[in-house]
Design a protein around this motif. Structure first.
Motif, PDB file in Angstrom:
ATOM      1  N   LEU A  27       0.832  -1.209   0.000  1.00 43.05           N
ATOM      2  CA  LEU A  27       0.000   0.000   0.000  1.00 43.05           C
ATOM      3  C   LEU A  27       0.864   1.255   0.000  1.00 43.05           C
ATOM      4  O   LEU A  27       0.476   2.281  -0.538  1.00 43.05           O
ATOM      5  N   LEU A 419      -4.032  16.964  -1.722  1.00 43.87           N
ATOM      6  CA  LEU A 419      -4.766  15.756  -1.343  1.00 43.87           C
ATOM      7  C   LEU A 419      -6.271  15.974  -1.268  1.00 43.87           C
ATOM      8  O   LEU A 419      -7.044  15.021  -1.375  1.00 43.87           O
ATOM      9  N   TYR A 477      -3.237   5.827   1.671  1.00 38.07           N
ATOM     10  CA  TYR A 477      -4.148   6.437   0.699  1.00 38.07           C
ATOM     11  C   TYR A 477      -5.604   6.106   1.015  1.00 38.07           C
ATOM     12  O   TYR A 477      -6.520   6.780   0.546  1.00 38.07           O
ATOM     13  N   PRO A 481     -10.627  10.814   1.186  1.00 34.93           N
ATOM     14  CA  PRO A 481     -12.052  10.681   0.877  1.00 34.93           C
ATOM     15  C   PRO A 481     -12.269  10.547  -0.635  1.00 34.93           C
ATOM     16  O   PRO A 481     -11.365  10.806  -1.424  1.00 34.93           O
ATOM     17  N   GLU A 482     -13.456  10.110  -1.014  1.00 35.48           N
ATOM     18  CA  GLU A 482     -13.820  10.078  -2.439  1.00 35.48           C
ATOM     19  C   GLU A 482     -14.681  11.297  -2.732  1.00 35.48           C
ATOM     20  O   GLU A 482     -15.728  11.479  -2.122  1.00 35.48           O
ATOM     21  N   ALA A 483     -14.204  12.118  -3.686  1.00 35.28           N
ATOM     22  CA  ALA A 483     -14.981  13.308  -4.060  1.00 35.28           C
ATOM     23  C   ALA A 483     -15.078  13.369  -5.577  1.00 35.28           C
ATOM     24  O   ALA A 483     -14.510  12.528  -6.262  1.00 35.28           O
ATOM     25  N   LEU A 484     -15.786  14.343  -6.107  1.00 31.64           N
ATOM     26  CA  LEU A 484     -15.754  14.580  -7.553  1.00 31.64           C
ATOM     27  C   LEU A 484     -15.210  15.983  -7.755  1.00 31.64           C
ATOM     28  O   LEU A 484     -15.339  16.831  -6.880  1.00 31.64           O
TER      29      LEU A 484
ATOM     30  N   ALA B 226      -8.325  13.669  -3.816  1.00 33.53           N
ATOM     31  CA  ALA B 226      -9.619  13.130  -3.383  1.00 33.53           C
ATOM     32  C   ALA B 226     -10.575  13.068  -4.578  1.00 33.53           C
ATOM     33  O   ALA B 226     -11.351  12.121  -4.714  1.00 33.53           O
ATOM     34  N   LYS B 229      -9.668  10.091  -6.645  1.00 31.98           N
ATOM     35  CA  LYS B 229     -10.161   8.858  -6.060  1.00 31.98           C
ATOM     36  C   LYS B 229     -11.657   8.694  -6.318  1.00 31.98           C
ATOM     37  O   LYS B 229     -12.120   7.625  -6.737  1.00 31.98           O
ATOM     38  N   GLY B 230     -12.405   9.775  -6.114  1.00 35.15           N
ATOM     39  CA  GLY B 230     -13.849   9.702  -6.324  1.00 35.15           C
ATOM     40  C   GLY B 230     -14.204   9.447  -7.773  1.00 35.15           C
ATOM     41  O   GLY B 230     -15.101   8.650  -8.091  1.00 35.15           O
ATOM     42  N   THR B 231     -13.493  10.118  -8.683  1.00 37.51           N
ATOM     43  CA  THR B 231     -13.787   9.967 -10.101  1.00 37.51           C
ATOM     44  C   THR B 231     -13.499   8.535 -10.557  1.00 37.51           C
ATOM     45  O   THR B 231     -14.317   7.916 -11.255  1.00 37.51           O
ATOM     46  N   ALA B 233     -13.317   5.853  -8.702  1.00 42.81           N
ATOM     47  CA  ALA B 233     -14.236   4.912  -8.063  1.00 42.81           C
ATOM     48  C   ALA B 233     -15.569   4.909  -8.806  1.00 42.81           C
ATOM     49  O   ALA B 233     -16.156   3.854  -9.073  1.00 42.81           O
ATOM     50  N   GLU B 234     -16.032   6.098  -9.169  1.00 40.58           N
ATOM     51  CA  GLU B 234     -17.291   6.212  -9.909  1.00 40.58           C
ATOM     52  C   GLU B 234     -17.185   5.473 -11.242  1.00 40.58           C
ATOM     53  O   GLU B 234     -18.064   4.709 -11.636  1.00 40.58           O
ATOM     54  N   ARG B 237     -17.102   1.660 -10.777  1.00 44.62           N
ATOM     55  CA  ARG B 237     -18.394   1.087 -10.399  1.00 44.62           C
ATOM     56  C   ARG B 237     -19.354   1.104 -11.575  1.00 44.62           C
ATOM     57  O   ARG B 237     -20.156   0.185 -11.744  1.00 44.62           O
ATOM     58  N   VAL B 246     -12.891  -0.402  -4.054  1.00 45.18           N
ATOM     59  CA  VAL B 246     -11.724   0.110  -4.763  1.00 45.18           C
ATOM     60  C   VAL B 246     -10.557   0.268  -3.795  1.00 45.18           C
ATOM     61  O   VAL B 246     -10.747   0.454  -2.601  1.00 45.18           O
ATOM     62  N   ARG B 247      -9.340   0.158  -4.343  1.00 42.11           N
ATOM     63  CA  ARG B 247      -8.150   0.341  -3.527  1.00 42.11           C
ATOM     64  C   ARG B 247      -7.211   1.328  -4.216  1.00 42.11           C
ATOM     65  O   ARG B 247      -6.942   1.224  -5.408  1.00 42.11           O
ATOM     66  N   PHE B 248      -6.750   2.273  -3.446  1.00 43.10           N
ATOM     67  CA  PHE B 248      -5.795   3.274  -3.887  1.00 43.10           C
ATOM     68  C   PHE B 248      -4.495   2.965  -3.168  1.00 43.10           C
ATOM     69  O   PHE B 248      -4.475   2.907  -1.941  1.00 43.10           O
ATOM     70  N   ARG B 249      -3.406   2.730  -3.907  1.00 44.39           N
ATOM     71  CA  ARG B 249      -2.146   2.576  -3.193  1.00 44.39           C
ATOM     72  C   ARG B 249      -1.057   3.379  -3.873  1.00 44.39           C
ATOM     73  O   ARG B 249      -1.201   3.794  -5.022  1.00 44.39           O
ATOM     74  N   CYS B 250       0.038   3.586  -3.157  1.00 42.14           N
ATOM     75  CA  CYS B 250       1.129   4.395  -3.671  1.00 42.14           C
ATOM     76  C   CYS B 250       1.860   3.642  -4.784  1.00 42.14           C
ATOM     77  O   CYS B 250       2.099   2.444  -4.680  1.00 42.14           O
ATOM     78  N   ASP B 251       2.180   4.343  -5.852  1.00 35.94           N
ATOM     79  CA  ASP B 251       2.961   3.749  -6.928  1.00 35.94           C
ATOM     80  C   ASP B 251       3.788   4.856  -7.578  1.00 35.94           C
ATOM     81  O   ASP B 251       3.629   6.029  -7.235  1.00 35.94           O
ATOM     82  N   VAL B 260      -0.210   6.825  -7.955  1.00 35.36           N
ATOM     83  CA  VAL B 260      -1.279   5.954  -7.477  1.00 35.36           C
ATOM     84  C   VAL B 260      -1.378   4.710  -8.341  1.00 35.36           C
ATOM     85  O   VAL B 260      -1.263   4.783  -9.567  1.00 35.36           O
ATOM     86  N   GLU B 284      -5.430  -4.766 -10.316  1.00 35.60           N
ATOM     87  CA  GLU B 284      -4.991  -3.421 -10.680  1.00 35.60           C
ATOM     88  C   GLU B 284      -5.538  -3.091 -12.047  1.00 35.60           C
ATOM     89  O   GLU B 284      -5.392  -3.871 -12.983  1.00 35.60           O
TER      90      GLU B 284
END
Lengths: 817, 347
Positions: A27, A419, A477, A481-484, B226, B229-231, B233-234, B237, B246-251, B260, B284
């Motif tokens: 992670l 972030l 990570y 949060p999840e946002a748009l 953020a 991540k939201g975009t 994930a949307e 889905r 969903v998983r977010f990890r460092c890359d 990410v 992934e």
């Protein structure tokens, strides 16, 4: 990189399982790709101590050993030459699973009590090979004297090995210590660094000379005398093997061990085999060669950095040492090199020599020059531990420009700005502290900033965004949060080209064609094959004239047949058809791909979006309702006549075409608004055959330049009023010369009828006794309609007359009565 | 005479009942109700009836005529219906025989996936743009913070194009369009970029030297991780089902910081660990991150004012995951027996 978990936990004591450690590291950016188990098969094997050895009554080369393993005490028959009383050994009880010591391939067997030369053997003392640790089967494996008797071997020696993918930024984690630092930061625990020896600097002038300071930033040279070369202890061999390296001898093993532990490669020279016993770091001289440790004689170009003695190269810097000065059993004096080299130079050399080593993989990522000192002092501690009596007699450290920790200033606001979430000050500072960044929160010019001292081994941290990543990845990570996205939006306009491609694809699918995507590369043979006879290249590649310039060509194609970016879709689709005709009787395919037309040598080619359509074999498979028939020109023409009007290409025309790859009598140029936009025709049978298709099968091909279509101008539908009155159909049979194209006859009818003809459809062609030789009769059904009135008989009669007049004047046609 | 009327009536009705075809009915109609039919004859015979009985006689004949006409109509309807049902019965077919096929082809699964993915992003406010496949090394690497001789370049095994002074390559990713897009416009930028990419790579079941990627880029003030991540994930889905975790990890990718790796829980084992997810429970599906400040500087954006994120995904991999395609090589062998299995209208 392989990291044995026991080794890692020695530096960062933790109760976490290997799987949990792997999860945390992954992670945080150190991806663990696999976890392998050492000793997963070791059931019923215990640490035992050899109590006594007695001769075998019936065999000279066998002995009876009594081994005590706590709850078990057994007598075993063994032929191991190295067994001795007092040794700690691995004792296998009946039922244990072992590798067959005599099998070349790994083969698991289950141990059973047996009788050997009349004496019962109740178990077995194991070799490394039998335990699956190595191929060693000369004698039994002797464990360290500390080994706890009676403990299952798996508990004592079993291990798990993390296999980490080291991305190019992770040079600081390319070692057990590096991974330990990461893990320590993640779980909030300080690293217990391994013991190092103090090393007073001092040595003779000229022991080491750096002639290429631009490529060698630091060189620590240590002379060790009274060295006794022999095997390294079992624990070290075990760790080297678990990490994927082969034990050689104690000196070489120390250097490899230090590299695995600290990430600092080292090389040990037999000093007595160095001319004048000294080292020069320089570029190779023209014509110089070296035989490296792998036994390959290598030519060195003058860009190569070498480690030389007074006369000749004795190692390729940062890549591999030379065979001639390697450590042997006779070695008494070692010159230990712990150096730092310029990363790009090492990378170039490793590539040029096709020699990727553990050392070069680390150097080319950019090692910290300060690490050299840690590596050297750790190695000396190991020398002193492993080879009692050896003496350090000289230490030089050439390091003209020491690297200092980098101070970095990050606005406190940078964390939420990047972030989209903020963390408490204490947490941020704690994370940076765990990473040994010595953070300090301050007010500067009225704003909060965090000042850090980046350790020199973290060459990947140079800007504020890097620090934000450090904070985010250590916290995790998953805390984001999840946002748009907020704020301004942009109009989502889809380009005319994309819309056209989509419309073309959808229409062709509805017309029964299947889309293929083919490799856009071809070879010269395929281009020559487009000309019947393949004697040379055709003057046209499909739709496009053969360019004057060289075609776009790959320097390093995957395969020779994929060397040239295609100038037409024709060869790609012919290849696809050839493959498909092996399994299908009917092929109807298209591709909306690109062709690549060369411009200047240093210019990017013109990538033109082009449509290729191909029909081959049968048009309809025979079924209850259709007879099967071969495709021909008109099948594909019909597709284009459906397609082009649907996408708004007005005024579609076809005119006879002579084309090198097409049938001389069945090929046409496709025109829109009088401008050529494509070609259509049956592929020449010799071309068909050259692509390994049965030449008796007809293959029809069309290629349309979609970009050209857009340039010519696609038009929205022009609406005409829909009449309330009944349309009237009338038939016209027109006798014309055989050579007169049907389109011209239809045009004459249209011209004569003016706006009142809503459709003109050819429904029959007659040749025969009822009309003169050399003529044909074309029968058209014309539908008349006026928007605002019913058509009277008189009006229809007048129209017929006008049409007759136009036919006579324009195509010398006569109406048949 | 009235006996005669009744006799005719009886006879006519009996015969009408017998008439069971359109032709027989027509003949009956002619015989009784036609111009020279029995009823006309009866009416004519009124002269032979004594005058005092004539009105009653006339009425009786007329009544009979009406009755017969009505009965005829009724019978005719019966007969027609019965004839129709006979015809329909005779027309019965084996409804399981194959129909006359409408030949419809299909889109390549990669095209379908590109459409599906870009449509999702179009609806999230991203514009679809495309760029060149044959690309300058500057756009493919240097401007993306991947300098010459940097070990990061090894990640992209590149096919080079014959050139003179300038380095020209087959783009190994769609990321050069990040640079080209930002060079052409000022923020806000929101684009998705589908297209072909090439790598100098040995081909096996999961690697192709020729493949497709979809790149995404959003740059403006106040764009954050953020949102990324939201975009994503949307997106995941919408494409793989609302129940996806969903998983977010460092890359690490040189052109983003922070970087990410984005994964979804394995849909084959629901996160338990299986062959597809290599026992990790996660699959992934793309790499992403905040656009590196140096990349923003390279295109003349002020990294202190603007932030952005970018992502890139392999299209074939998405198709393989979504439809269980076992081997990437199937996509470009062009075998219609494979492709035809994707002939479907998009949901």
């Amino acid at each position: 990189m392989k990291v044995p978990v026991r080794w890692l936990k020695e530096l960062v004591p933790t109760e976490l399982s290997a799987r949990e450690i792997a999860e945390r590291l992954t992670l945080a950016g150190l991806e663990v790709e696999a976890i392998t188990e050492i000793g997963s098969t070791w059931d019923n094997i215990y640490v035992g101590v050899v109590e006594r050895i007695e001769p075998h009554p019936n065999a000279d080369r066998l002995v009876l050993a009594t081994v005590d393993a706590g709850t078990h005490r057994l007598t075993v028959v063994t032929g191991a030459p190295n067994i001795a009383p007092g040794q700690k050994v691995a004792l296998a009880l009946p039922g244990a699973t072992l590798y067959d010591g005599h099998s070349v391939e790994p083969k698991l067997i289950t141990l059973k009590p047996s009788t050997i030369r009349g004496v019962r053997s109740e178990g077995m003392v194991c070799s490394e090979k039998e335990l699956g640790l190595s191929d060693e089967h000369e004698g039994i494996m002797v464990l360290h004297a500390d080994a706890p008797v009676g403990v299952p071997l798996r508990e004592y020696l079993g291990d798990q090995v993390l296999e980490l993918e080291i991305t190019p930024n992770l040079v600081h984690a390319f070692s057990v210590v590096g991974v330990a630092r990461e893990l320590g930061a993640l779980i909030g625990q300080r690293v217990r660094y391994p013991e190092r020896a103090p090393l007073p600097v001092g040595g003779p002038e000229g022991l080491v000379t750096i002639e290429a300071p631009d490529l060698c930033y630091r060189f620590v040279g240590v002379v060790i005398e009274d060295v006794k070369v022999g095997p390294s202890p079992w624990w070290m061999q075990q760790r080297l093997q678990a990490a994927g390296m082969r034990p050689i001898n104690n000196v070489v093993d120390i250097t490899n061990y230090v590299m695995l532990e600290w990430g600092q490669p080292q090389h040990a020279f037999d000093r007595d085999r160095l001319r004048e016993g000294r080292i020069v770091v320089r570029r190779a001289r023209p014509g110089e060669k070296i035989e490296t440790l792998d036994g390959v004689l290598r030519e060195l170009d003058p860009d190569t950095l070498v480690i030389a003695d007074a006369e000749r190269p004795v190692g390729i810097a940062g890549v591999m040492g030379g065979l001639e000065s390697e450590i042997t059993e006779q070695t008494r004096t070692v010159l230990l090199e712990t150096a730092n080299f310029e990363m790009r130079s090492i990378r170039r050399t490793a590539r040029a020599q096709r020699l990727r080593t553990e050392a070069s993989a680390r150097f080319e990522r950019g090692l910290d020059p300060n690490l050299a000192w840690e590596g050297a002092t750790r190695a000396i501690a190991l020398f002193q531990q492993l080879i009692p009596g050896c003496r350090v007699t000289a230490v030089v450290d050439i390091y003209p420009n020491p690297r200092l920790p980098r101070q970095l200033c990050m606005p406190r606001s940078e964390i939420p700005r990047l972030l989209g979430v903020d963390f408490p000050d204490e947490l941020v500072l704690e994370v940076l502290d765990r990473l040994e960044f010595q953070p300090e929160l301050r007010q500067e010019d009225g704003r909060a900033v965090i000042i850090v001292q980046v350790p020199t081994y973290r060459s990947d941290v140079t800007i504020a965004a890097d620090l934000v990543e450090e904070v985010a990845r250590v916290i995790g990570y998953h805390e984001l949060p999840e946002a748009l996205p907020l704020g301004r939006t942009v109009p989502v306009e889809i380009s005319p080209e994309l819309r056209l491609v989509r419309a073309v694809q959808d229409t062709l699918v509805a017309a029964g064609l299947t889309e293929v995507i083919t490799y856009p590369m071809v070879d010269e043979a395929a281009l020559r094959a487009l000309l019947p006879g393949a004697a040379t290249f055709p003057d046209r590649y499909g739709l496009y004239p053969r360019p004057e310039r060289e075609l776009v060509r790959a320097v390093n194609p995957i395969r020779p047949e994929w060397a040239i970016m295609r100038p037409s879709l024709l060869p790609s689709l012919l290849r696809s058809a050839a493959e498909n005709l092996k399994f299908n009787r009917a092929v109807a395919i298209f591709e909306t791909g690109k062709v690549y037309l060369p411009r200047g040598l240093d210019e990017l080619p013109d990538e033109r979006r082009t449509l290729g359509c191909l029909l081959a074999g049968a048009r309809h498979l025979r079924d209850l309702y259709h007879e099967e028939r071969p495709v021909d020109y008109f099948d594909l023409k019909g597709v284009l006549e459906t397609l082009l009007p649907r996408i708004g290409a007005p005024d579609l025309r076809f005119r006879p075409l002579t084309h090198p790859s097409l049938h001389p009598g069945r090929a046409a140029e496709v025109l829109v608004k009088g401008q050529p936009v494509g070609i259509l025709g049956e592929v020449h049978p010799e071309v068909v055959e050259a692509f390994e298709i049965d030449p008796d099968l007809r293959v029809v091909f069309a290629e349309i330049d979609l970009q050209r279509l857009l340039e010519v101008g696609l038009e929205p539908p022009r609406l005409r009023p829909v009449s309330r009155y009944q349309p009237i159909d009338q038939d016209f049979a027109v006798v014309v010369d055989e050579a007169t194209p049907a389109t011209e006859v239809a045009d004459a009818i249209m011209a004569g009828a003016g706006a009142l003809a809503v459709s003109v459809r050819l429904f029959d062609i007659y040749r025969g006794p009822a009309i003169p030789a050399g003529k044909k009769s074309l029968a058209f059904r014309v539908t008349f309609s006026a928007p605002d009135r019913p058509l009277s008989d008189e009006e229809l009669a007048r129209l017929r007359e006008r049409i007759e007049g136009h036919l006579r004047r324009r195509v010398k046609g006569e109406l048949r009565r | 005479m009235s006996g005669e009327v009744e006799r005719i009536r009886q006879q006519a009705l009996a015969e009408l009942q017998q008439a069971s075809s359109t032709a027989a009915l027509a003949e009956w109609h002619g015989r009784y109700l036609g111009r020279r039919g029995e009823l006309t004859q009866l009416m004519r015979r009124i002269s032979q009836v004594p005058p005092e009985e004539r009105p009653a006689y006339g009425q009786a004949v007329n009544a009979l005529k009406e009755e017969l006409a009505a009965r005829f109509e009724q019978r005719e309807a019966e007969v027609k219906r019965s004839e129709l049902s006979q015809r329909l019965a005779a027309e019965a077919v084996d409804v399981t025989l194959p129909g006359r096929a409408a030949d419809v082809g299909g889109l390549h699964p990669v095209t379908q996936m590109i459409r599906e993915v870009t449509t999702i992003f179009n609806h999230l406010g991203f514009q679809t743009v495309e760029g060149p496949e044959v690309e300058y090394g500057y756009y493919a690497f240097d401007a993306l913070n991947i300098p010459q001789d940097h070990p990061a370049r090894d990640v992209w095994d590149t096919i080079f194009i014959v050139s003179d002074q300038k380095e020209i390559v087959l783009r190994p990713h769609t990321s050069p369009m990040q640079i080209r897009t930002m060079e052409r416009r000022q923020p806000p930028v929101r684009v998705v970029v589908p297209g072909r990419c090439y790598r100098f790579e040995a081909v096996d079941a999961t690697h192709e030297w020729h493949f497709h990627q979809i790149e995404g880029l959003a740059v403006d003030e106040h764009i954050t991780m953020a949102d990324l991540k939201g975009t994503l994930a949307e997106f995941a889905r919408q494409l793989f089902g609302q129940e996806r975790k969903v998983r977010f990890r460092c890359d690490y990718f040189p052109f983003v910081e922070p970087g990410v790796d984005f994964a979804i829980d394995c849909m084959f084992c629901r996160g338990e660990g299986c062959r597809v997810c290599k026992g990790t429970g996660w699959i992934e599906i793309l790499g992403a991150g905040m656009v590196h400040p140096q990349v923003l500087r390279n295109v003349g954006y002020d990294p202190e004012r603007y932030t952005g994120w970018a992502f890139g995904m392999g299209v074939e991999r998405l198709v393989m995951l979504k439809y269980g395609v076992p081997d990437i090589r199937l996509f470009y062998q062009g075998d219609l027996r494979f492709l035809a299995q994707f002939n479907r209208a998009l949901a």
